[in-house]
Design a protein around this motif. Structure first.
Motif, PDB file in Angstrom:
ATOM      1  N   ARG A   4       2.724  -4.943   7.241  1.00 52.81           N
ATOM      2  CA  ARG A   4       3.206  -3.673   7.761  1.00 52.81           C
ATOM      3  C   ARG A   4       2.044  -2.803   8.227  1.00 52.81           C
ATOM      4  NH1 ARG A   4       8.355  -1.372   4.213  1.00 52.81           N
ATOM      5  NH2 ARG A   4       9.837  -2.979   4.905  1.00 52.81           N
ATOM      6  N   ALA A   5       0.949  -2.847   7.491  1.00 55.13           N
ATOM      7  CA  ALA A   5      -0.234  -2.082   7.909  1.00 55.13           C
ATOM      8  C   ALA A   5      -0.732  -2.562   9.269  1.00 55.13           C
ATOM      9  CB  ALA A   5      -1.328  -2.209   6.854  1.00 55.13           C
ATOM     10  N   ALA A   6      -0.736  -3.892   9.470  1.00 57.50           N
ATOM     11  CA  ALA A   6      -1.169  -4.446  10.762  1.00 57.50           C
ATOM     12  C   ALA A   6      -0.217  -4.004  11.873  1.00 57.50           C
ATOM     13  CB  ALA A   6      -1.231  -5.968  10.680  1.00 57.50           C
ATOM     14  N   ALA A   7       1.085  -3.975  11.574  1.00 55.74           N
ATOM     15  CA  ALA A   7       2.061  -3.540  12.583  1.00 55.74           C
ATOM     16  C   ALA A   7       1.861  -2.069  12.929  1.00 55.74           C
ATOM     17  CB  ALA A   7       3.477  -3.787  12.068  1.00 55.74           C
ATOM     18  N   ILE A   8       1.564  -1.248  11.917  1.00 55.72           N
ATOM     19  CA  ILE A   8       1.314   0.169  12.167  1.00 55.72           C
ATOM     20  C   ILE A   8       0.107   0.340  13.098  1.00 55.72           C
ATOM     21  CG2 ILE A   8       0.473   2.289  11.077  1.00 55.72           C
ATOM     22  CD1 ILE A   8       2.214   1.572   8.652  1.00 55.72           C
ATOM     23  N   LEU A   9      -0.966  -0.396  12.828  1.00 55.79           N
ATOM     24  CA  LEU A   9      -2.176  -0.268  13.635  1.00 55.79           C
ATOM     25  C   LEU A   9      -1.962  -0.783  15.053  1.00 55.79           C
ATOM     26  CD1 LEU A   9      -4.917  -1.296  11.047  1.00 55.79           C
ATOM     27  CD2 LEU A   9      -4.175   0.983  11.726  1.00 55.79           C
TER      28      LEU A   9
ATOM     29  N   LEU B 114       1.330   8.002   3.895  1.00 56.78           N
ATOM     30  CA  LEU B 114       0.281   8.184   4.904  1.00 56.78           C
ATOM     31  C   LEU B 114      -0.213   9.623   4.908  1.00 56.78           C
ATOM     32  CD1 LEU B 114       1.805   6.073   7.846  1.00 56.78           C
ATOM     33  CD2 LEU B 114      -0.157   5.464   6.405  1.00 56.78           C
ATOM     34  N   ARG B 115       0.708  10.552   4.815  1.00 57.17           N
ATOM     35  CA  ARG B 115       0.323  11.972   4.794  1.00 57.17           C
ATOM     36  C   ARG B 115      -0.485  12.288   3.537  1.00 57.17           C
ATOM     37  NH1 ARG B 115       3.290  14.588   8.629  1.00 57.17           N
ATOM     38  NH2 ARG B 115       5.123  13.484   9.394  1.00 57.17           N
ATOM     39  N   ASP B 116      -0.045  11.747   2.403  1.00 62.83           N
ATOM     40  CA  ASP B 116      -0.764  11.994   1.151  1.00 62.83           C
ATOM     41  C   ASP B 116      -2.183  11.430   1.212  1.00 62.83           C
ATOM     42  OD1 ASP B 116       1.506  13.195   0.200  1.00 62.83           O
ATOM     43  OD2 ASP B 116       2.188  11.450  -0.988  1.00 62.83           O
ATOM     44  N   ALA B 117      -2.360  10.363   2.019  1.00 62.59           N
ATOM     45  CA  ALA B 117      -3.688   9.756   2.156  1.00 62.59           C
ATOM     46  C   ALA B 117      -4.566  10.495   3.161  1.00 62.59           C
ATOM     47  CB  ALA B 117      -3.552   8.294   2.564  1.00 62.59           C
ATOM     48  N   GLY B 118      -4.005  11.539   3.800  1.00 61.64           N
ATOM     49  CA  GLY B 118      -4.805  12.362   4.706  1.00 61.64           C
ATOM     50  C   GLY B 118      -4.648  12.062   6.176  1.00 61.64           C
TER      51      GLY B 118
ATOM     52  N   GLN C  87      -0.171   3.534  20.829  1.00 63.35           N
ATOM     53  CA  GLN C  87       0.770   3.873  21.888  1.00 63.35           C
ATOM     54  C   GLN C  87       1.215   5.332  21.808  1.00 63.35           C
ATOM     55  OE1 GLN C  87       4.029   1.052  21.792  1.00 63.35           O
ATOM     56  NE2 GLN C  87       2.658  -0.632  21.281  1.00 63.35           N
ATOM     57  N   HIS C  88       1.056   5.938  20.643  1.00 69.50           N
ATOM     58  CA  HIS C  88       1.515   7.310  20.432  1.00 69.50           C
ATOM     59  C   HIS C  88       0.367   8.316  20.435  1.00 69.50           C
ATOM     60  CE1 HIS C  88       5.628   6.011  19.431  1.00 69.50           C
ATOM     61  NE2 HIS C  88       5.023   4.955  18.904  1.00 69.50           N
ATOM     62  N   VAL C  89      -0.857   7.824  20.671  1.00 69.84           N
ATOM     63  CA  VAL C  89      -1.998   8.734  20.776  1.00 69.84           C
ATOM     64  C   VAL C  89      -1.919   9.419  22.139  1.00 69.84           C
ATOM     65  CG1 VAL C  89      -4.506   8.916  20.857  1.00 69.84           C
ATOM     66  CG2 VAL C  89      -3.423   7.313  19.275  1.00 69.84           C
TER      67      VAL C  89
ATOM     68  N   PHE D 182      -1.677  10.485  15.001  1.00 66.96           N
ATOM     69  CA  PHE D 182      -1.665   9.081  15.404  1.00 66.96           C
ATOM     70  C   PHE D 182      -3.075   8.599  15.727  1.00 66.96           C
ATOM     71  CE2 PHE D 182       2.880   9.904  16.273  1.00 66.96           C
ATOM     72  CZ  PHE D 182       3.417   8.826  15.594  1.00 66.96           C
ATOM     73  N   ALA D 183      -3.920   9.486  16.252  1.00 67.24           N
ATOM     74  CA  ALA D 183      -5.294   9.107  16.571  1.00 67.24           C
ATOM     75  C   ALA D 183      -6.040   8.693  15.311  1.00 67.24           C
ATOM     76  CB  ALA D 183      -6.009  10.255  17.273  1.00 67.24           C
ATOM     77  N   ALA D 184      -5.872   9.473  14.237  1.00 69.50           N
ATOM     78  CA  ALA D 184      -6.526   9.130  12.979  1.00 69.50           C
ATOM     79  C   ALA D 184      -5.974   7.826  12.418  1.00 69.50           C
ATOM     80  CB  ALA D 184      -6.334  10.258  11.972  1.00 69.50           C
ATOM     81  N   LEU D 185      -4.673   7.647  12.554  1.00 70.10           N
ATOM     82  CA  LEU D 185      -4.034   6.427  12.060  1.00 70.10           C
ATOM     83  C   LEU D 185      -4.519   5.208  12.841  1.00 70.10           C
ATOM     84  CD1 LEU D 185      -1.962   5.552   9.939  1.00 70.10           C
ATOM     85  CD2 LEU D 185      -0.188   5.827  11.676  1.00 70.10           C
TER      86      LEU D 185
END
Length: 536
Positions: free
Chosen positions: A152-157, A122-126, A162-164, A130-133
């Motif tokens: 997993r991507a859906a779970a991350i989104l 995720l970091r390598d992708a920029g 909640q962490h923004v 959490f707001a950007a994610l």
């Protein structure tokens, strides 16, 4: 001479710093004050400080302005304030967790499905925050690493919002609201004034007419599928109209023309339905009863319930579901007949002509006219409605008009019950009262139903309050509703409690604040605190 080495100094934070930050966290959690004895007795649960040592540190800190104490007449001492000494020690962070909106920043591994390798991808992708994610799409994330699948991507989104930080979310929401009030020519924010008398657009036609359906077709009417009727839908006969974009139809928050009073939506974009109680005497769900009364035409309905029980939300929901105009007027003891139907005003030529008021215009447009706190209105204004309530025709004497309303027009009044809590409310004239079909909307009796409603409304998009905490808050609110000497927390008050929690307040502190906010002069919020301790 002090012989402590630098390493020992760094590993042993100042005891006053530890204690003062501990007190700050406890004050935040408890809601503004905490007995001194409780701190000294419980301090060892969190840090390696003894009872007497804590008492001595607080005594010293009080003299130097670190603590603010309040000594009661019975000999009890309460800590009411603290100025923490130095930065927050790690031992306190470990005991209580990071402060709300603290910059936990880019530690994506706090998300349940993020491993160290996914975090690095995720970091390598920029992605740095959490707001950007949270603004990403599933396709943006899936495949960034060998283990970052679509699921997993859906779970991350789902978890990332909640962490923004709350401030970030509020700033973004404020920008969206501001954008709805931009002038097209200047691209600057402007106020808007709507002349109710000029909003003369009739509501839509019933869909059974425009779609060629049978009048009793299910898609042509409101079907009660909420509350007790969720498992056994009940057709109500209240026809759906064909113009959802009419200016007076309540809009969902997702609608492009939604205002600040828009109806909240759930994660699927659907309007959150009200928590529908059962009418105590008729023993039918209130939405079903109300819809059936409205289906009968211009029959007057009186909806009685305590503040914050959801009377207006239920009405707005029914109007939204059936695309009916909703025109709400708050009555008071200064409300006159001309405030409802319109005054006589002079023209530029000096002629005296009638000007249409909001209530008259709502009836002409075919909207649902809602008169809130109807009994406090002047008797003359209420009496002027009698012919409308009896015959379905509005006689406006000053205008010299007999108005037969649009066939979709309806009238509902709301009022508080004649209980001790509302002892200052005016009684309704018996001649007027007898003309209404009366329904009671009490507070929700089922705790889980109220939790479901709050959960859908508060946690749409991201989690603000976990369900377990919501349940405890609702359980305490039900206790306040059973004791007429206590300040009463309504469902609307619980929405505000959750807002305070989102802002960073501890649940107990948020509840205490709202209890204090709604307390009448003869009520004492402190009377509820012992019971609150049983829940939070």
């Amino acid at each position: 001479m002090q012989t402590t080495t630098p390493d020992n100094t760094n590993s042993q934070p100042d005891e006053q710093a530890v204690l003062s930050h501990l007190v700050q966290r406890l004050l935040q959690r408890e809601g503004g004050q905490i007995p001194l004895e409780r701190v000294t007795l419980r301090v060892s649960d969190y840090v390696d400080i003894g009872e007497q040592e804590a008492a001595d540190l607080i005594d010293q800190g009080t003299n130097t302005g670190v603590y603010t104490l309040e000594r009661g007449t019975g000999g009890t001492t309460t800590i009411t304030g603290v100025t923490p000494h130095g930065p927050e020690p790690e031992v306190i962070v470990e005991a209580f967790g990071p402060s709300q909106d603290g910059d936990s920043g880019t530690d994506f591994t706090v998300l349940s499905v993020v491993t160290e390798s996914i975090d690095q991808a995720l970091r390598d992708a920029g992605y740095e925050t959490f707001a950007a994610l949270a603004d990403a799409e599933v396709d943006d994330l899936a495949g960034l690493s060998g283990t970052l699948t679509e699921s997993r991507a859906a779970a991350i989104l789902q978890e990332a919002p909640q962490h923004v930080p709350v401030g970030t979310r509020l700033a973004t929401a404020a920008a969206r609201r501001y954008a709805r009030r931009l002038d097209a020519e200047t691209d600057r924010g402007v106020a808007r004034v709507v002349d109710l008398a000029t909003t003369d657009i009739a509501v839509g036609e019933p869909v059974y007419r425009t779609a060629g359906l049978d009048p009793d077709a299910l898609e042509a009417q409101y079907v009660s599928v909420i509350g007790r009727n969720a498992g056994d839908p009940v057709p109500t006969g209240l026809h759906v109209l064909d113009d959802p974009d009419h200016p007076d139809v309540p809009k969902a928050a997702s609608h492009p023309d939604a205002g600040d009073d828009a109806l909240p939506v759930d994660e699927s974009g659907q309007v959150v339905p009200p928590a529908v109680p059962v009418e105590p005497r008729l023993q039918l769900p209130t939405d079903e009863l109300l819809a059936k009364k409205l289906a009968r035409g211009l029959v007057p309905v009186r909806l009685v319930g305590p503040r914050g029980s959801g009377k207006n939300y239920l009405l707005k929901y029914l109007c939204h579901e059936t695309n009916r105009g909703y025109v709400s007027i708050d009555c008071d003891e200064a409300t006159h007949t001309e405030d409802l139907f319109g005054p006589l005003t002079p023209t530029e030529d000096g002629l005296i002509v009638p000007r249409t008021g909001p209530a008259k215009q709502a009836l002409l447009n075919g909207s649902v006219l809602v008169l809130n706190e109807f009994p406090v209105m002047r008797a003359g204004a209420a009496m002027a409605l009698h012919r409308l309530l009896n015959e379905g025709k509005l006689l406006v004497k000053a205008h010299g008009e007999l108005v037969e309303p649009h066939p979709s027009a309806r009238i509902v009044i709301t009022m508080n019950p004649p209980t001790r809590e509302y002892r200052d409310s005016e009684p309704m004239n018996s001649a007027t009262r007898g003309r209404f079909r009366a329904l009671e909307q009490p507070y929700i009796q089922d705790i889980e139903v109220e939790v479901d409603t709050l959960d859908a409304q508060i946690n749409s998009g991201y989690r603000v309050v976990d369900r377990g905490t919501l349940r405890k808050i609702v359980q305490f609110a039900h206790q306040t509703r059973q004791n007429e000497n206590w300040p009463t927390l309504s469902t609307r008050n619980l929405v505000i409690v959750c807002e305070h929690i989102e802002d960073g307040a501890a649940p107990k502190a948020a509840v205490k604040n709202e209890v204090w906010a709604v307390a009448e002069p003869n009520q004492y919020p402190g009377d509820t605190y012992e019971t609150l301790d049983d829940y939070l």
